[in-house]
Every structure is written in structure tokens, then in C-alpha cells.
Design an enzyme around this catalytic site. Structure first.
Site, mmCIF file in Angstrom:
data_model
loop_
_atom_site.group_PDB
_atom_site.id
_atom_site.type_symbol
_atom_site.label_atom_id
_atom_site.label_comp_id
_atom_site.label_asym_id
_atom_site.label_seq_id
_atom_site.Cartn_x
_atom_site.Cartn_y
_atom_site.Cartn_z
ATOM 1 N N ARG A 166 58.217 49.304 97.175
ATOM 2 C CA ARG A 166 57.911 48.750 98.497
ATOM 3 C C ARG A 166 58.013 49.782 99.609
ATOM 4 O O ARG A 166 57.742 49.465 100.758
ATOM 5 C CB ARG A 166 58.942 47.664 98.786
ATOM 6 C CG ARG A 166 58.408 46.258 98.738
ATOM 7 C CD ARG A 166 59.596 45.380 98.979
ATOM 8 N NE ARG A 166 59.273 44.124 99.518
ATOM 9 C CZ ARG A 166 59.171 43.018 98.793
ATOM 10 N NH1 ARG A 166 59.310 43.040 97.497
ATOM 11 N NH2 ARG A 166 58.926 41.880 99.395
ATOM 12 N N ARG A 204 58.872 39.451 107.539
ATOM 13 C CA ARG A 204 58.498 39.975 106.211
ATOM 14 C C ARG A 204 57.104 40.598 106.270
ATOM 15 O O ARG A 204 56.864 41.638 105.654
ATOM 16 C CB ARG A 204 58.550 38.855 105.162
ATOM 17 C CG ARG A 204 59.985 38.492 104.769
ATOM 18 C CD ARG A 204 60.077 37.162 104.062
ATOM 19 N NE ARG A 204 59.291 37.082 102.855
ATOM 20 C CZ ARG A 204 58.869 35.944 102.312
ATOM 21 N NH1 ARG A 204 59.174 34.779 102.866
ATOM 22 N NH2 ARG A 204 58.161 35.956 101.213
ATOM 23 N N LYS A 250 51.806 37.648 93.951
ATOM 24 C CA LYS A 250 52.343 38.663 93.020
ATOM 25 C C LYS A 250 53.166 37.999 91.914
ATOM 26 O O LYS A 250 52.953 38.264 90.734
ATOM 27 C CB LYS A 250 53.231 39.687 93.772
ATOM 28 C CG LYS A 250 52.537 40.396 94.910
ATOM 29 C CD LYS A 250 53.439 41.427 95.567
ATOM 30 C CE LYS A 250 54.645 40.832 96.282
ATOM 31 N NZ LYS A 250 54.308 39.983 97.447
ATOM 32 N N ARG A 297 62.407 28.316 99.731
ATOM 33 C CA ARG A 297 63.147 29.579 99.794
ATOM 34 C C ARG A 297 63.613 29.781 101.230
ATOM 35 O O ARG A 297 62.828 29.595 102.155
ATOM 36 C CB ARG A 297 62.222 30.716 99.355
ATOM 37 C CG ARG A 297 62.770 31.487 98.178
ATOM 38 C CD ARG A 297 61.752 32.406 97.610
ATOM 39 N NE ARG A 297 61.502 33.559 98.439
ATOM 40 C CZ ARG A 297 60.706 34.569 98.085
ATOM 41 N NH1 ARG A 297 60.109 34.543 96.910
ATOM 42 N NH2 ARG A 297 60.525 35.597 98.877
HETATM 43 P P1 AP5 Z 1 53.845 33.803 95.026
HETATM 44 O O1 AP5 Z 1 53.184 34.123 93.743
HETATM 45 O O2 AP5 Z 1 55.239 33.312 94.995
HETATM 46 O O3 AP5 Z 1 53.639 35.000 96.061
HETATM 47 P P2 AP5 Z 1 54.323 36.441 96.127
HETATM 48 O O4 AP5 Z 1 53.262 37.427 96.443
HETATM 49 O O5 AP5 Z 1 55.147 36.685 94.902
HETATM 50 O O6 AP5 Z 1 55.195 36.224 97.419
HETATM 51 P P3 AP5 Z 1 56.735 36.466 97.714
HETATM 52 O O7 AP5 Z 1 56.988 35.705 98.979
HETATM 53 O O8 AP5 Z 1 57.599 36.137 96.558
HETATM 54 O O9 AP5 Z 1 56.739 37.991 97.963
HETATM 55 P P4 AP5 Z 1 57.702 38.801 98.781
HETATM 56 O O10 AP5 Z 1 57.195 40.153 98.475
HETATM 57 O O11 AP5 Z 1 57.794 38.488 100.215
HETATM 58 O O12 AP5 Z 1 59.132 38.362 98.211
HETATM 59 P P5 AP5 Z 1 60.136 39.038 97.175
HETATM 60 O O13 AP5 Z 1 60.751 37.949 96.405
HETATM 61 O O14 AP5 Z 1 59.507 40.167 96.468
HETATM 62 O O15 AP5 Z 1 52.924 32.697 95.765
HETATM 63 C C1 AP5 Z 1 53.294 32.143 97.004
HETATM 64 C C2 AP5 Z 1 52.859 30.669 97.042
HETATM 65 O O16 AP5 Z 1 51.436 30.596 96.986
HETATM 66 C C3 AP5 Z 1 53.352 29.828 95.871
HETATM 67 O O17 AP5 Z 1 53.626 28.530 96.320
HETATM 68 C C4 AP5 Z 1 52.169 29.824 94.878
HETATM 69 O O18 AP5 Z 1 52.134 28.643 94.089
HETATM 70 C C5 AP5 Z 1 50.988 29.906 95.826
HETATM 71 N N1 AP5 Z 1 49.861 30.651 95.281
HETATM 72 C C6 AP5 Z 1 49.913 31.837 94.590
HETATM 73 N N2 AP5 Z 1 48.663 32.258 94.298
HETATM 74 C C7 AP5 Z 1 47.811 31.348 94.838
HETATM 75 C C8 AP5 Z 1 46.384 31.232 94.863
HETATM 76 N N3 AP5 Z 1 45.597 32.166 94.276
HETATM 77 N N4 AP5 Z 1 45.842 30.175 95.489
HETATM 78 C C9 AP5 Z 1 46.629 29.241 96.072
HETATM 79 N N5 AP5 Z 1 47.985 29.292 96.078
HETATM 80 C C10 AP5 Z 1 48.567 30.322 95.455
HETATM 81 O O19 AP5 Z 1 61.218 39.692 98.170
HETATM 82 C C11 AP5 Z 1 62.109 38.903 98.917
HETATM 83 C C12 AP5 Z 1 63.057 39.810 99.704
HETATM 84 O O20 AP5 Z 1 63.861 40.595 98.790
HETATM 85 C C13 AP5 Z 1 62.387 40.871 100.594
HETATM 86 O O21 AP5 Z 1 62.049 40.337 101.864
HETATM 87 C C14 AP5 Z 1 63.462 41.963 100.651
HETATM 88 O O22 AP5 Z 1 64.476 41.611 101.566
HETATM 89 C C15 AP5 Z 1 64.060 41.934 99.259
HETATM 90 N N6 AP5 Z 1 63.383 42.868 98.333
HETATM 91 C C16 AP5 Z 1 62.725 42.542 97.187
HETATM 92 N N7 AP5 Z 1 62.236 43.634 96.593
HETATM 93 C C17 AP5 Z 1 62.574 44.688 97.375
HETATM 94 C C18 AP5 Z 1 62.333 46.093 97.300
HETATM 95 N N8 AP5 Z 1 61.611 46.620 96.286
HETATM 96 N N9 AP5 Z 1 62.809 46.878 98.284
HETATM 97 C C19 AP5 Z 1 63.534 46.361 99.316
HETATM 98 N N10 AP5 Z 1 63.797 45.040 99.450
HETATM 99 C C20 AP5 Z 1 63.325 44.208 98.479
#
Ligand code: AP5
Ligand code: ZN
Length: 231
Positions: free
Chosen positions: A101, A184, A26, A173
Site C-alpha cells: 500500500r 481511507r 479486492k 465494519r
Molecule cells: P470488498 O471486496 O470488501 O472491497 P475491498 O476492495 O476489499 O475493500 P476494503 O474496504 O476491504 O479495502 P480497504 O483496502 O479499504 O480495507 P482493508 O481491509 O485492506 O467489497 C466491498 C463491498 O462491495 C462488499 O459489500 C462487496 O460485497 C461489494 N462488492 C464487491 N465487488 C462488487 C461488484 N463487482 N459489484 C457490486 N458489489 C461488489 O484495510 C483496512 C485498514 O487496515 C486500512 O484502512 C489500514 O488502516 C489497515 N491496513 C490494511 N492493510 C494495510 C497495509 N498494507 N498498510 C497499512 N495499513 C494497512
């Protein structure tokens, strides 16, 4: 003028939403979309991490929840996103990453979009398999200076441990530890996954094959957004 530049002048004027499990890509794709169409990238995860870094009151509330891999309560998320969407740079559209979410967040977003005069959102649902998600999260490294995201396996930096752009140190992270990743994924399946049907039923969701490499996923995503962009 090459086509990428021409496209960059097209206006999206919509809310684009990336939906998908942790590690689906994402953030990676949202950043690319933001750059291509000149719209802001709104990542609630990045916003919370920024609050944690600055040790604000909000950061102190969110930190233990994030460290457990659970979701921050809706009212905290909603206050933060409402304020962000109201800023002038969002008037031409924006890309959401990690929000909504929960069903309550999706319903609140509907009201916000209506209040700001936006039509229906476009939801890009990134589909990837679990083994792939675990591998991507284990390999993720982020630049301490600029936040650029790399992957030890699939998208390594030129110099190990250093950002290509500014030489910043690449760090893991804290919530990418395996036990936290499991939680998660559980949070995703129970609280966020129902949004796939919520948006599909309204005809605004498109499945995107997130298993392909980063460029190939962008290719699919750009084609979908180009279709709704206006010159
Ligand atoms: P990346 O692009 O970073 O993946 P992502 O889908 O963004 O994953 P996240 O782990 O950031 O999502 P998340 O939803 O768990 O975390 P968030 O920060 O929102 O890619 C991941 C890796 O793969 C990278 O190394 C990248 O280079 C690689 N990659 C990407 N695409 C690829 C491909 N096609 N092929 C190969 N490699 C690839 O949330 C964190 C925390 O914040 C949550 O757990 C929660 O506690 C809180 N939070 C955030 N938003 C909310 C909300 N709306 N409501 C409640 N709590 C929230
Ligand atoms: Zn950097």
C-alpha cells in the site's frame, strides 16, 4: 470433469496482487481466486482485524489508526507479512489483498519475492468510480462467525441480517462510517495510487474493470490468471 475443476488443478506459482481503492472488490475477488487455485489469501486488513479482535499488542497499536482510516506504519505491516509469506502454504503462490500500500511496502515485497524464489508478480488493478465505492462500502455487511462479505444493495443475504452459510449475524465494519471512508480514500490517493505507475512501468500490471457485477469481474480476473497458470 468440468472446466472449473480442471482449472482448480492448475498451479499459479506466482504472487498475485489486488490493487485498488477501498470498496473496489479486492477482498471479494481475492477470496474467489484463492478458492479456485487453492492458494492462500493474504489480507493485511483481515490480519489486523483479527489482532484487534484478539486484543493483541499489535491490535492495540493498529486499532486507533484503522479507526481514523489512516495506514498502519510500514514496519508493523512488513513484520506481519514477512512472517506470513515464509509459511509453507505460500510456496505454491498466494494472493495479496490490501498489500502493498506504500512504495516502501512494494520495494520490500520485491525483496521478499526474490528471497523466496518467486518471479515477477501479477498485479490486478481494480478500477471503479468513487460514487460506486461509497455505495458499496455503505452497503457492506460481514458475517460475525465466518467473515463472509455481503452487500445490502448488490449481493444481499437470503435472510436479512443473517449469513447464508451459518446464520451468523451480519455486522458493519467500524471503518465503513462515511467520514472514515473519506479518509481511507484520501490515504489511497496519496499513498497507494502511486503503486499503479510503479507496477505499470514494470509491465506487470493489468487494469480490470471493477465496475461490473461480481461474476463479470471474476470472469475477467480468472481469464488473466489462467493465462499464467501451469497445468
Ligand atoms: P470488498 O471486496 O470488501 O472491497 P475491498 O476492495 O476489499 O475493500 P476494503 O474496504 O476491504 O479495502 P480497504 O483496502 O479499504 O480495507 P482493508 O481491509 O485492506 O467489497 C466491498 C463491498 O462491495 C462488499 O459489500 C462487496 O460485497 C461489494 N462488492 C464487491 N465487488 C462488487 C461488484 N463487482 N459489484 C457490486 N458489489 C461488489 O484495510 C483496512 C485498514 O487496515 C486500512 O484502512 C489500514 O488502516 C489497515 N491496513 C490494511 N492493510 C494495510 C497495509 N498494507 N498498510 C497499512 N495499513 C494497512
Ligand atoms: Zn457466516
Amino acid at each position: 470433469m468440468d472446466s472449473a475443476v480442471a482449472m482448480a488443478r492448475m498451479a499459479v506459482q506466482r504472487a498475485l496482487i489486488f490493487l485498488g481503492p477501498p470498496g473496489a472488490g479486492k477482498g471479494t475477488q481475492a477470496r474467489r481466486i484463492a478458492e479456485r487455485y487453492g492458494i492462500p489469501h493474504l489480507s493485511t486488513g483481515d490480519m489486523f482485524r483479527d489482532h484487534v479482535r484478539r486484543d493483541t499488542e499489535l491490535g492495540r497499536r493498529a486499532r486507533p489508526i484503522m479507526e481514523r482510516g489512516e495506514l498502519v506504519p510500514d514496519e508493523i505491516v512488513l513484520g506481519m507479512i514477512e512472517e506470513r509469506i515464509a509459511r509453507p502454504d505460500c510456496r505454491q503462490g498466494f494472493v495479496l489483498d490490501g498489500f502493498p500500500r506504500t512504495l516502501a511496502q512494494a520495494e520490500a515485497l520485491d525483496r521478499l519475492l526474490e528471497a523466496h524464489g518467486f518471479g515477477r508478480p501479477l498485479v490486478l488493478h481494480l478500477v471503479a468510480d468513487e460514487a460506486q465505492l461509497l455505495r458499496r462500502l455503505a452497503g457492506r455487511r460481514t458475517c460475525k462467525l465466518c467473515g463472509a462479505v455481503y452487500n445490502m444493495y448488490d449481493h444481499p443475504p437470503k435472510v436479512p441480517g443473517r449469513c447464508d452459510d451459518d446464520g451468523g449475524e451480519l455486522v458493519e465494519r467500524p471503518d465503513d462510517r462515511e467520514d472514515v471512508v473519506r479518509q481511507r480514500l484520501t490515504s489511497y490517493h496519496h499513498q497507494t495510487r502511486p503503486l499503479v505507475e510503479y507496477y505499470r512501468a514494470r509491465g506487470v500490471l493489468v487494469d480490470v474493470d471493477g465496475t461490473a457485477d461480481i461474476e463479470a469481474v471474476s470472469h475477467q480476473v480468472f481469464a488473466l490468471v489462467d493465462r499464467i497458470a501451469v497445468p
